[in-house]
Scaffold this active site. Structure first.
Site, short mmCIF file in Angstrom:
data_model
loop_
_atom_site.label_atom_id
_atom_site.label_comp_id
_atom_site.label_asym_id
_atom_site.label_seq_id
_atom_site.Cartn_x
_atom_site.Cartn_y
_atom_site.Cartn_z
N ASP A 10 9.83 24.13 49.62
CA ASP A 10 8.66 25.01 49.56
C ASP A 10 9.00 26.47 49.80
O ASP A 10 8.11 27.28 50.05
CB ASP A 10 7.63 24.57 50.61
CG ASP A 10 6.80 23.42 50.10
OD1 ASP A 10 6.86 23.14 48.89
OD2 ASP A 10 6.10 22.80 50.91
N HIS B 173 34.69 37.40 42.23
CA HIS B 173 33.31 37.28 42.71
C HIS B 173 33.24 36.40 43.95
O HIS B 173 32.34 35.57 44.08
CB HIS B 173 32.39 36.78 41.60
CG HIS B 173 32.22 37.79 40.50
ND1 HIS B 173 31.72 37.49 39.27
CD2 HIS B 173 32.48 39.12 40.47
CE1 HIS B 173 31.69 38.58 38.51
NE2 HIS B 173 32.16 39.58 39.23
N ASP C 27 33.08 44.67 48.52
CA ASP C 27 32.35 45.17 47.35
C ASP C 27 30.88 45.00 47.67
O ASP C 27 30.37 43.86 47.70
CB ASP C 27 32.75 44.38 46.10
CG ASP C 27 32.11 44.92 44.83
OD1 ASP C 27 31.14 45.70 44.92
OD2 ASP C 27 32.57 44.53 43.73
N ASP D 146 27.04 50.58 43.99
CA ASP D 146 28.05 49.53 43.76
C ASP D 146 29.40 50.13 44.16
O ASP D 146 30.00 50.87 43.39
CB ASP D 146 28.03 49.12 42.28
CG ASP D 146 29.03 48.03 41.96
OD1 ASP D 146 29.65 47.48 42.90
OD2 ASP D 146 29.20 47.72 40.76
N HIS E 92 39.87 42.71 34.61
CA HIS E 92 38.46 43.05 34.33
C HIS E 92 38.35 44.45 33.74
O HIS E 92 39.33 45.18 33.64
CB HIS E 92 37.60 42.89 35.59
CG HIS E 92 38.01 43.73 36.77
ND1 HIS E 92 37.78 45.08 36.83
CD2 HIS E 92 38.62 43.41 37.95
CE1 HIS E 92 38.21 45.55 37.99
NE2 HIS E 92 38.75 44.56 38.68
N HIS F 246 30.93 49.89 34.46
CA HIS F 246 29.69 49.46 33.77
C HIS F 246 28.59 50.44 34.13
O HIS F 246 28.70 51.19 35.10
CB HIS F 246 29.31 48.04 34.22
CG HIS F 246 29.35 47.84 35.72
ND1 HIS F 246 28.33 48.23 36.54
CD2 HIS F 246 30.32 47.34 36.54
CE1 HIS F 246 28.65 47.96 37.81
NE2 HIS F 246 29.86 47.44 37.83
N HIS G 78 24.78 45.72 36.95
CA HIS G 78 25.30 45.85 35.59
C HIS G 78 24.10 46.27 34.76
O HIS G 78 23.33 45.44 34.31
CB HIS G 78 25.92 44.54 35.10
CG HIS G 78 27.16 44.17 35.87
ND1 HIS G 78 27.84 43.01 35.67
CD2 HIS G 78 27.85 44.83 36.83
CE1 HIS G 78 28.89 42.96 36.49
NE2 HIS G 78 28.91 44.05 37.20
N GLU H 230 36.11 51.37 38.56
CA GLU H 230 36.56 50.37 39.53
C GLU H 230 37.83 49.63 39.14
O GLU H 230 37.84 48.42 38.98
CB GLU H 230 35.45 49.36 39.79
CG GLU H 230 34.81 48.77 38.53
CD GLU H 230 33.74 47.73 38.87
OE1 GLU H 230 34.06 46.81 39.63
OE2 GLU H 230 32.61 47.85 38.38
N TYR I 235 45.42 42.81 41.41
CA TYR I 235 45.23 41.56 42.14
C TYR I 235 46.48 40.70 42.01
O TYR I 235 46.82 40.27 40.90
CB TYR I 235 44.02 40.81 41.57
CG TYR I 235 42.80 41.71 41.46
CD1 TYR I 235 41.97 41.91 42.56
CD2 TYR I 235 42.52 42.40 40.28
CE1 TYR I 235 40.87 42.77 42.48
CE2 TYR I 235 41.44 43.26 40.19
CZ TYR I 235 40.62 43.44 41.29
OH TYR I 235 39.56 44.30 41.20
N ARG J 107 40.77 46.78 45.06
CA ARG J 107 39.89 47.44 44.08
C ARG J 107 39.28 48.65 44.78
O ARG J 107 39.00 48.60 45.98
CB ARG J 107 38.78 46.50 43.59
CG ARG J 107 37.82 47.14 42.60
CD ARG J 107 36.95 46.12 41.84
NE ARG J 107 36.05 45.36 42.68
CZ ARG J 107 36.21 44.08 42.98
NH1 ARG J 107 37.24 43.41 42.52
NH2 ARG J 107 35.33 43.46 43.75
N GLU K 280 36.14 51.36 43.99
CA GLU K 280 35.01 51.53 43.08
C GLU K 280 34.06 52.61 43.57
O GLU K 280 33.60 52.56 44.71
CB GLU K 280 34.25 50.19 42.96
CG GLU K 280 32.99 50.28 42.12
CD GLU K 280 32.34 48.93 41.89
OE1 GLU K 280 32.44 48.05 42.76
OE2 GLU K 280 31.71 48.76 40.82
N1 GLY Z 1 29.84 44.33 42.28
C1 GLY Z 1 29.94 43.89 40.95
C2 GLY Z 1 30.80 44.77 40.16
O1 GLY Z 1 31.54 45.54 40.72
O2 GLY Z 1 30.73 44.78 38.96
MN MN Z 2 30.89 47.32 39.67
MN MN Z 3 31.28 46.24 42.74
#
Ligand code: GLY
Ligand code: MN
Ligand code: MN
Length: 438
Positions: A39, A243, A260, A271, A350, A354, A361, A384, A388, A406, A408
């Site tokens: 619920d 992720h 992140d 972000d 990657h 974005h 995103h 970013e 890795y 990373r 960013e």
């Molecule tokens: N936090 C998701 C990305 O960096 O795209």
């Molecule tokens: Mn990002």
């Molecule tokens: Mn990110």
């Protein structure tokens, strides 16, 4: 929590949207609620397209846009219902849609099936995304069918051609207005400080979830809706899971920690990623790798300029990262061949960024066909790059294994060059080590 206290912004956006639609109608839909389990429900978060055009926060709403009609902006909403509101919260209702949200007409959502046919009569093209709400799909297509006979008898168009509404709304959303930039700046400001707090709180033995709680708690304490996406805290080898949101392990002496996280403030999210040493100081190899990622990031940010291709910043980052990988013996052979053969993807798999805005995103296309689109003033994007190196990668020099990095930031493209909205977040080796002082 409204998207912005001044709803004239939404009126101006609707005017632009109606103009972009030309002679075509659009149906923008918000889902009913976010069911969690049994619920319980998640806190409702309005769909980004709907909130962008209307500022409407309540669940289960449909906004209908009819360019050229006497009532171009029609809303279907949950009606006021004192009994239900005791349980689920106050509703703006039909009255609110008319009085405070600029609707030219508004009806209870239950009346949608019976009214839709008439309202859509005359429009051959409808911007609507089928497949997201089966009941609404059925209502819509039944309503359209119900108009087929009258149209055949007396003339007039009914919708027979469908477009994805995200395409047109995305084109509006991809260029940020000053008031959107204000909200992004506030999201960025809170997020930068949250990352600094995380650096202060992390140390050997502290768990990833404790760092997460510092970050997410900071967002909430400073008026944010919470994280704009699930906060990632990865110590050591966990940073190599892009992720990773399990956030369960203790941080270990000598490891790096990748965070992140971005605060969502009045629907707009930052972000940011930072990677810092758990013990407070980078080791020699960690520092070497970090400097490569940092240089790649700084060079890629420089490419975020009006008139440059969106794709340029990725190419710039890939080149610098690949040079670093070759130099540090992560890759064998020359830089050009590693770029050409895409062997850099072993350690950088990657994209370099974005769009950023209401969604992490964010809406908007990156390509026109196979041509990378050009950057324009007002666009906001992330930059970013990362490297890795999994712990079990036996091809990599041992010193780098189990290291994921990373960096960013959130960049506003302006006529005067890239504006880093997240510049206040510690980033150089010296800044990070100072913030991590134990
Ligand atoms: N936090 C998701 C990305 O960096 O795209
Ligand atoms: Mn990002
Ligand atoms: Mn990110």
């Amino acid at each position: 929590m409204s998207a912005h206290p001044d709803r004239s912004f939404h009126a101006a956006r609707r005017a632009r949207f109606l103009a972009a639609l030309g002679t075509e109608a659009a149906l923008i839909v918000a889902p009913a609620h976010h069911h969690r389990n049994a619920d319980t429900e998640y806190r409702y978060r309005q769909s980004s397209d709907l909130v962008y055009l209307t500022g409407w926060d309540d669940p289960e709403a449909v906004a209908l846009f009819r360019p050229g009609a006497e009532q171009p902006f029609v809303m279907f909403v949950q009606p006021r219902d004192p009994e239900r509101e005791v349980w689920t919260g106050r509703r703006e209702g039909v009255e609110g849609a008319l009085a405070r949200y600029g609707a030219d007409a508004a009806y209870p959502i239950s009346e949608l099936p019976s009214r839709l046919g008439t309202l859509l009569f005359g429009y051959a093209t409808l911007h609507y995304r089928p497949g997201e709400d089966a009941a609404l799909d059925r209502s819509l297509f039944a309503a359209i069918r119900s108009m087929a006979k009258p149209a055949a008898r007396n003339g007039g168009d009914i919708p027979w051609r469908f477009h994805d509404p995200g395409r047109l709304v995305g084109e509006l959303r991809v260029r940020k207005e000053p008031e959107e930039l204000d909200l992004l700046r506030e999201a960025a400001r809170i997020s930068c400080e949250a990352h600094r707090q995380a650096m202060m709180a992390g140390r050997p033995g502290v768990h990833e979830y404790e760092v997460e709680s510092v970050v997410d708690g900071w967002f909430r304490r400073h008026g944010g809706n919470g994280p704009g996406y699930t906060t990632i805290v990865g110590g050591g080898d966990n940073a190599n899971i892009l992720h990773y949101v399990t956030n369960r392990d203790p941080l270990r002496e000598g490891d790096l920690c990748l965070v992140d996280a971005g605060c969502e403030y009045r629907y707009y999210t930052a972000d940011i990623t930072r990677t810092w040493p758990v013990s407070g100081r980078f080791s020699g190899p960690q520092r070497e790798l970090y400097e490569v990622v940092l240089e790649a990031q700084l060079q890629a940010i420089e490419a975020a300029r009006v008139g440059r291709n969106y794709k340029d910043m990725h190419d710039v980052a890939v080149r610098r990262l690949t040079e670093g990988m070759v130099h540090l013996k992560l890759l064998t052979g020359g830089v050009e061949e590693n770029i050409h053969q895409e062997s850099f993807k072993r350690y950088y798999m990657h994209g370099t960024g974005h769009w950023l805005g209401l969604d992490v995103h964010d809406a908007g296309v990156y390509w026109h066909g196979f041509t990378s689109r050009k950057l324009e003033a007002g666009m906001v994007l992330t930059v970013e790059p990362g490297i890795y190196v999994p712990a079990d990668d036996e091809r990599a020099p041992a010193a780098f294994r189990g290291t994921g990095i990373r960096i960013e930031d959130d960049i506003h493209v302006t006529e005067a060059g890239p504006e880093n909205l997240t510049a206040a977040c510690p980033k150089t080796v010296a800044e990070v080590e100072a913030a991590c002082a134990r």
